[in-house]
Design a protein around this motif. Structure first.
Motif, short mmCIF file in Angstrom:
data_model
loop_
_atom_site.label_atom_id
_atom_site.label_comp_id
_atom_site.label_asym_id
_atom_site.label_seq_id
_atom_site.Cartn_x
_atom_site.Cartn_y
_atom_site.Cartn_z
N UNK A 266 -43.10 7.40 0.90
CA UNK A 266 -44.03 6.27 0.92
C UNK A 266 -45.02 6.29 -0.25
N UNK A 267 -44.53 6.68 -1.42
CA UNK A 267 -45.33 6.62 -2.64
C UNK A 267 -44.50 5.96 -3.75
N UNK A 268 -45.14 5.05 -4.50
CA UNK A 268 -44.48 4.38 -5.63
C UNK A 268 -45.23 4.65 -6.92
N UNK A 269 -44.54 4.77 -8.03
CA UNK A 269 -45.20 5.06 -9.31
C UNK A 269 -46.02 3.86 -9.81
N UNK A 270 -47.23 4.12 -10.24
CA UNK A 270 -48.09 3.09 -10.79
C UNK A 270 -48.08 3.13 -12.32
N UNK A 286 -49.87 4.20 -2.75
CA UNK A 286 -49.29 4.29 -1.41
C UNK A 286 -48.44 3.06 -1.11
N UNK A 287 -47.23 3.28 -0.62
CA UNK A 287 -46.34 2.18 -0.21
C UNK A 287 -46.51 1.95 1.29
N UNK A 288 -46.97 0.78 1.64
CA UNK A 288 -47.22 0.44 3.05
C UNK A 288 -45.93 0.03 3.75
N UNK A 289 -45.10 -0.75 3.06
CA UNK A 289 -43.80 -1.16 3.62
C UNK A 289 -42.84 -1.43 2.47
N UNK A 290 -41.55 -1.20 2.73
CA UNK A 290 -40.52 -1.37 1.69
C UNK A 290 -39.80 -2.70 1.84
N UNK A 300 -44.67 -3.41 -0.40
CA UNK A 300 -46.09 -3.74 -0.37
C UNK A 300 -46.87 -2.44 -0.54
N UNK A 301 -47.89 -2.46 -1.42
CA UNK A 301 -48.64 -1.26 -1.74
C UNK A 301 -50.11 -1.41 -1.36
N UNK A 302 -50.73 -0.27 -1.09
CA UNK A 302 -52.19 -0.20 -0.96
C UNK A 302 -52.71 0.30 -2.29
#
Length: 459
Positions: A266-270, A286-290, A300-302
């Protein structure tokens, strides 16, 4: 399974090769669709179908006189060109050679096998296994031209002038995808596909320090486990998906964890942080939903929850792309928006009537067994195309899986024999055996016990 239970391994192999010319390969890298549909799984665990096939194929690999199919006809006056020596192209070449055609496979790399050789690490699929399967194609008379890129070294029109009657495009999805984020073009950032290819070709850059792998699929697992063997002191994976959403097979995730690879879900590169011209860290959000409510990929990210992780190397494994080069120049072949080739879903014929396509170049990245299946169907279409007056569709069966009706099964009273497990050395493989495949093969005694578990439901 019945033939294996009787010890008739040659007969079983012949039956297997009617549908799959590479059982030794698939016994090591197959996703086991058949086992997920096995009725025995409704009692306890599915039959170890893949391990049984692997055992049967192993008998053939170790036999002084290997099984080579009988060539059915003499069509040597009809030359067929297969472009790409991956699982789709090799499968197509195999079945055309069995029919009796003169088949030439053109491969731009110096090694045959496509992603089987260059995209899968040796600890999952040893190269001698791939080479042994390809040797059967040589015995069938298939000619291979490596280091030859069609569209650059020779054109389709030039091949037509040399007498080739039809073409099968199986070039695969051989390029890695980028993330389109800040810093990804810097030194120390490599696509996973390029990394695996360079390692398998013996030219890979030695890793060191902390390595971050971005991605959560099977290829990302392969990349991370290869990094462990190729000099990384610490390997961390980061992916958008939660643990239960990861596209990687569960057994592969477990193997990565056994090798001390940390999986961060649940982490995406910024962005990739650069210092003195090379990567120094990666900032994640942080990735809230894929997926959205319609199950479409729409992460969707926070943006307020971030973290920065130090890195000496970053390996991007977020998908694969197709590189056509000038292969299709001057042809009528059309491409889809995602760069896959447009072709009839049943015959795999393109807008250029003598060109057929299969594998990842047609479907996008899938498993080897999917490419092999399409390669066989492509061979059937080419066989009909070059024979005057044949229909490409007459009598063709749409190969959708149709399960047996299990509504009224009475499973009480069946045995409770446990599923057999092939012995294997586990985590020490990364340090002591490097790239050797340490997974075991069933013994003959295990074959007898496992085939006893068969319910005979498909016979």
């Amino acid at each position: 399974i019945k033939l294996a239970s009787q010890g008739k391994y040659k007969e079983a192999l012949e039956l297997i090769k009617f549908e799959n010319p590479f059982p030794a390969v698939c016994g090591r890298v197959c996703p086991r669709y058949c086992e997920s549909a096995c009725t025995r799984g409704d009692i306890d665990e599915p039959i170890a179908i893949d391990d049984i096939k692997k055992f049967i194929a192993e008998q053939d690999l170790n036999d002084a006189h290997r099984f080579v199919p009988r060539i059915k006809h003499d069509y040597k006056d009809k030359k067929i060109a297969v472009i790409g020596a991956g699982p789709a192209g090799l499968s197509c070449a195999y079945y055309l050679a069995v029919e009796g055609y003169s088949v030439t496979v053109f491969e731009k790399q110096q090694k045959l096998g496509g992603m089987l050789t260059l995209g899968i690490p040796a600890f999952r699929l040893e190269k001698k296994v791939v080479e042994a399967e390809i040797d059967i194609l040589r015995d069938l008379g298939v000619e291979f031209k490596t280091g030859t890129e069609v569209g650059k070294d020779v054109s389709l029109d030039e091949l037509r002038s040399q007498g080739y009657k039809a073409f099968f495009l199986g070039i695969g999805a051989q390029a890695g995808r980028k993330l389109n984020i800040e810093g990804e073009e810097t030194q120390g950032v490599i696509t996973g596909v390029d990394f695996l290819r360079s390692v398998n070709l013996g030219s890979g850059t030695k890793l060191s320090g902390k390595v971050i792998v971005i991605g959560g699929g099977n290829v990302a697992i392969d990349v991370a486990r290869t990094a462990v063997r190729f000099g990384a002191e610490q390997t961390d994976m980061f992916c958008l998906e939660s643990r239960n959403e990861m596209p990687a097979l569960e057994e592969e995730i477990e193997e990565a964890l056994e090798e001390k690879i940390c999986i961060n879900n649940s982490w995406g590169p910024k962005r990739i942080i650069v210092e003195n011209g090379r990567v120094s860290a990666v900032e994640f959000k942080k990735c809230v939903s894929v997926f959205d409510k319609d199950k479409r990929f729409n992460p969707v990210f926070d943006e307020n929850e971030t973290k920065t992780v130090k890195a000496d190397f970053v390996l991007l494994s977020v998908g694969q792309a197709i590189e056509w080069g000038d292969l299709l120049k001057g042809s009528k072949v059309e491409l889809n928006r995602n760069n896959t080739v447009k072709a009839d879903p049943q015959t795999f014929q393109t807008a250029q009537s003598d060109i057929f396509a299969g594998g990842d170049a047609l479907t996008g990245p899938k498993f080897a067994i999917d490419a092999i299946a399409v390669g066989k169907e492509g061979a059937i279409s080419i066989h009909r195309f070059v024979q005057p007056g044949q229909s490409l569709v007459l009598g063709r069966i749409k190969r959708d899986y149709r399960p047996l009706d299990k509504e009224n099964l009475k499973l009480e009273g069946y045995d409770r024999l446990p599923r057999q497990r092939a012995g294997a050395k586990k985590a020490e493989a990364a340090s002591s055996n490097k790239f050797k495949d340490t997974r075991g093969v069933f013994t003959e005694e295990q074959i007898k016990k496992e085939t006893e578990r068969w319910l005979g439901c498909g016979a």
